[in-house]
Design a protein around this motif. Structure first.
Motif, PDB file in Angstrom:
ATOM      1  N   LEU A  55      -3.942  72.419  39.469  1.00  0.00           N
ATOM      2  CA  LEU A  55      -5.295  72.924  39.727  1.00  0.00           C
ATOM      3  C   LEU A  55      -6.180  72.798  38.494  1.00  0.00           C
ATOM      4  O   LEU A  55      -7.352  72.431  38.592  1.00  0.00           O
ATOM      5  N   LEU A  56      -5.629  73.096  37.333  1.00  0.00           N
ATOM      6  CA  LEU A  56      -6.393  72.966  36.096  1.00  0.00           C
ATOM      7  C   LEU A  56      -6.797  71.507  35.881  1.00  0.00           C
ATOM      8  O   LEU A  56      -7.956  71.210  35.597  1.00  0.00           O
ATOM      9  N   LEU A  57      -5.863  70.599  36.036  1.00  0.00           N
ATOM     10  CA  LEU A  57      -6.173  69.174  35.883  1.00  0.00           C
ATOM     11  C   LEU A  57      -7.215  68.720  36.902  1.00  0.00           C
ATOM     12  O   LEU A  57      -8.174  68.016  36.558  1.00  0.00           O
ATOM     13  N   ARG A  58      -7.044  69.126  38.144  1.00  0.00           N
ATOM     14  CA  ARG A  58      -7.987  68.730  39.195  1.00  0.00           C
ATOM     15  C   ARG A  58      -9.374  69.291  38.950  1.00  0.00           C
ATOM     16  O   ARG A  58     -10.368  68.670  39.318  1.00  0.00           O
ATOM     17  N   SER A  59      -9.455  70.458  38.328  1.00  0.00           N
ATOM     18  CA  SER A  59     -10.766  71.042  38.040  1.00  0.00           C
ATOM     19  C   SER A  59     -11.560  70.166  37.075  1.00  0.00           C
ATOM     20  O   SER A  59     -12.783  70.249  37.020  1.00  0.00           O
ATOM     21  N   TYR A  60     -10.880  69.307  36.335  1.00  0.00           N
ATOM     22  CA  TYR A  60     -11.535  68.367  35.427  1.00  0.00           C
ATOM     23  C   TYR A  60     -11.657  66.970  36.044  1.00  0.00           C
ATOM     24  O   TYR A  60     -12.095  66.039  35.375  1.00  0.00           O
ATOM     25  N   GLY A  61     -11.247  66.825  37.291  1.00  0.00           N
ATOM     26  CA  GLY A  61     -11.377  65.539  37.965  1.00  0.00           C
ATOM     27  C   GLY A  61     -10.180  64.621  37.830  1.00  0.00           C
ATOM     28  O   GLY A  61     -10.254  63.446  38.190  1.00  0.00           O
ATOM     29  N   VAL A  62      -9.069  65.128  37.316  1.00  0.00           N
ATOM     30  CA  VAL A  62      -7.864  64.322  37.154  1.00  0.00           C
ATOM     31  C   VAL A  62      -7.095  64.326  38.472  1.00  0.00           C
ATOM     32  O   VAL A  62      -6.880  65.388  39.072  1.00  0.00           O
ATOM     33  N   GLN A  63      -6.687  63.163  38.928  1.00  0.00           N
ATOM     34  CA  GLN A  63      -5.859  63.071  40.125  1.00  0.00           C
ATOM     35  C   GLN A  63      -4.427  63.389  39.713  1.00  0.00           C
ATOM     36  O   GLN A  63      -3.941  62.886  38.697  1.00  0.00           O
ATOM     37  N   THR A  64      -3.751  64.232  40.502  1.00  0.00           N
ATOM     38  CA  THR A  64      -2.414  64.680  40.103  1.00  0.00           C
ATOM     39  C   THR A  64      -1.376  64.412  41.177  1.00  0.00           C
ATOM     40  O   THR A  64      -1.683  64.305  42.362  1.00  0.00           O
ATOM     41  N   HIS A  65      -0.155  64.328  40.702  1.00  0.00           N
ATOM     42  CA  HIS A  65       1.013  64.281  41.568  1.00  0.00           C
ATOM     43  C   HIS A  65       2.015  65.240  40.933  1.00  0.00           C
ATOM     44  O   HIS A  65       2.181  65.236  39.718  1.00  0.00           O
ATOM     45  N   GLY A  66       2.660  66.056  41.734  1.00  0.00           N
ATOM     46  CA  GLY A  66       3.600  67.020  41.199  1.00  0.00           C
ATOM     47  C   GLY A  66       4.985  66.860  41.784  1.00  0.00           C
ATOM     48  O   GLY A  66       5.131  66.556  42.971  1.00  0.00           O
ATOM     49  N   VAL A  67       5.992  67.026  40.947  1.00  0.00           N
ATOM     50  CA  VAL A  67       7.390  67.048  41.389  1.00  0.00           C
ATOM     51  C   VAL A  67       8.073  68.229  40.711  1.00  0.00           C
ATOM     52  O   VAL A  67       7.627  68.711  39.673  1.00  0.00           O
ATOM     53  N   ASP A  68       9.176  68.667  41.312  1.00  0.00           N
ATOM     54  CA  ASP A  68       9.813  69.877  40.799  1.00  0.00           C
ATOM     55  C   ASP A  68      11.099  69.634  40.016  1.00  0.00           C
ATOM     56  O   ASP A  68      11.775  70.585  39.635  1.00  0.00           O
ATOM     57  N   ASN A  69      11.452  68.373  39.765  1.00  0.00           N
ATOM     58  CA  ASN A  69      12.659  68.122  38.983  1.00  0.00           C
ATOM     59  C   ASN A  69      12.571  66.780  38.267  1.00  0.00           C
ATOM     60  O   ASN A  69      11.746  65.924  38.605  1.00  0.00           O
ATOM     61  N   GLY A  70      13.419  66.618  37.274  1.00  0.00           N
ATOM     62  CA  GLY A  70      13.402  65.407  36.465  1.00  0.00           C
ATOM     63  C   GLY A  70      13.811  64.156  37.224  1.00  0.00           C
ATOM     64  O   GLY A  70      13.262  63.076  36.987  1.00  0.00           O
ATOM     65  N   ARG A  71      14.753  64.282  38.141  1.00  0.00           N
ATOM     66  CA  ARG A  71      15.217  63.115  38.903  1.00  0.00           C
ATOM     67  C   ARG A  71      14.069  62.508  39.708  1.00  0.00           C
ATOM     68  O   ARG A  71      13.882  61.291  39.712  1.00  0.00           O
ATOM     69  N   ASP A  72      13.278  63.357  40.381  1.00  0.00           N
ATOM     70  CA  ASP A  72      12.152  62.851  41.164  1.00  0.00           C
ATOM     71  C   ASP A  72      11.081  62.225  40.273  1.00  0.00           C
ATOM     72  O   ASP A  72      10.446  61.241  40.657  1.00  0.00           O
ATOM     73  N   ALA A  73      10.880  62.774  39.091  1.00  0.00           N
ATOM     74  CA  ALA A  73       9.913  62.195  38.160  1.00  0.00           C
ATOM     75  C   ALA A  73      10.356  60.799  37.731  1.00  0.00           C
ATOM     76  O   ALA A  73       9.563  59.858  37.746  1.00  0.00           O
ATOM     77  N   VAL A  74      11.609  60.670  37.364  1.00  0.00           N
ATOM     78  CA  VAL A  74      12.140  59.371  36.940  1.00  0.00           C
ATOM     79  C   VAL A  74      12.072  58.372  38.093  1.00  0.00           C
ATOM     80  O   VAL A  74      11.644  57.225  37.907  1.00  0.00           O
ATOM     81  N   ALA A  75      12.433  58.793  39.290  1.00  0.00           N
ATOM     82  CA  ALA A  75      12.396  57.895  40.457  1.00  0.00           C
ATOM     83  C   ALA A  75      10.964  57.456  40.766  1.00  0.00           C
ATOM     84  O   ALA A  75      10.728  56.275  41.082  1.00  0.00           O
ATOM     85  N   LEU A  76      10.017  58.360  40.678  1.00  0.00           N
ATOM     86  CA  LEU A  76       8.623  58.026  40.947  1.00  0.00           C
ATOM     87  C   LEU A  76       8.110  56.982  39.956  1.00  0.00           C
ATOM     88  O   LEU A  76       7.478  55.994  40.337  1.00  0.00           O
ATOM     89  N   ILE A  77       8.401  57.175  38.704  1.00  0.00           N
ATOM     90  CA  ILE A  77       7.958  56.232  37.677  1.00  0.00           C
ATOM     91  C   ILE A  77       8.693  54.904  37.824  1.00  0.00           C
ATOM     92  O   ILE A  77       8.100  53.827  37.686  1.00  0.00           O
ATOM     93  N   ALA A  78       9.990  54.959  38.146  1.00  0.00           N
ATOM     94  CA  ALA A  78      10.758  53.729  38.353  1.00  0.00           C
ATOM     95  C   ALA A  78      10.220  52.924  39.537  1.00  0.00           C
ATOM     96  O   ALA A  78      10.346  51.698  39.566  1.00  0.00           O
ATOM     97  N   SER A  79       9.572  53.592  40.484  1.00  0.00           N
ATOM     98  CA  SER A  79       9.016  52.895  41.651  1.00  0.00           C
ATOM     99  C   SER A  79       7.732  52.137  41.306  1.00  0.00           C
ATOM    100  O   SER A  79       7.208  51.400  42.138  1.00  0.00           O
ATOM    101  N   GLY A  80       7.245  52.321  40.091  1.00  0.00           N
ATOM    102  CA  GLY A  80       6.075  51.576  39.650  1.00  0.00           C
ATOM    103  C   GLY A  80       4.785  52.364  39.574  1.00  0.00           C
ATOM    104  O   GLY A  80       3.749  51.823  39.187  1.00  0.00           O
ATOM    105  N   VAL A  81       4.802  53.635  39.924  1.00  0.00           N
ATOM    106  CA  VAL A  81       3.596  54.458  39.846  1.00  0.00           C
ATOM    107  C   VAL A  81       3.266  54.687  38.372  1.00  0.00           C
ATOM    108  O   VAL A  81       4.131  55.017  37.569  1.00  0.00           O
ATOM    109  N   LYS A  82       1.998  54.497  38.023  1.00  0.00           N
ATOM    110  CA  LYS A  82       1.542  54.636  36.634  1.00  0.00           C
ATOM    111  C   LYS A  82       0.690  55.893  36.487  1.00  0.00           C
ATOM    112  O   LYS A  82      -0.071  56.248  37.377  1.00  0.00           O
TER     113      LYS A  82
END
Length: 157
Positions: A55-82
């Motif tokens: 919410l804080l990031l979005r209040s400044y206009g930043v588009q966000t994606h949230g995950v609740d664990n390290g495995r999902d973060a690594v998988a998301l980045i490995a899929s090519g999302v920048k």
């Protein structure tokens, strides 16, 4: 003649010593208008913290994606999302943020700004998180005074 002190109803020169400059500086530190599209990944196992950070990031206009664990973060980045910014908690379920997730993300060649956040604020924790690959270490809660300068840097301001 002895100097007189102002009564409680009168504003003294000391009360207005900066003529509002300090309040304006604080406002400048916490306000930003982004010129570019910024994206952020928020990795936090605590739902409340993750949602508030997004919410804080979005209040400044930043588009966000949230995950609740390290495995999902690594998988998301490995899929090519920048992302322009990754905010990662030190203590995460599955792959912890301190050693595993942060290092794996860096090992994949990700060079975006990584902000490590945690409720643990000891010097040893800070040093360990920085050694794992985060660029900035901030004690929770994430606040505008810390976030806005980072967003300005990422936005080229």
């Amino acid at each position: 003649m002895a100097p007189t002190l102002p009564s409680g109803d009168q504003a003294s020169d000391q009360d207005n010593w900066d003529n509002g400059r300090l309040a304006r500086k604080r406002q400048l530190l916490t306000e930003i208008v982004l010129r570019n599209r910024l994206t952020a990944l928020v990795v936090d196992g605590d739902t409340t913290c993750r949602v508030l950070e997004q919410l804080l990031l979005r209040s400044y206009g930043v588009q966000t994606h949230g995950v609740d664990n390290g495995r999902d973060a690594v998988a998301l980045i490995a899929s090519g999302v920048k992302f322009n910014l990754i905010i990662i908690d030190m203590i995460l379920p599955v792959l912890n943020g301190l050693e595993k997730a942060t290092r794996q993300i860096r090992d994949m060649g990700v060079h975006c700004k990584m902000l490590g956040v945690t409720a643990c604020s000891g010097e040893s924790e800070r040093q360990a998180f920085l050694a794992a690959g985060v660029d900035v270490f901030i004690e929770k809660p994430l606040d505008p005074e810390h976030l806005v300068p980072i967003l300005r840097e990422l936005d080229g301001q």
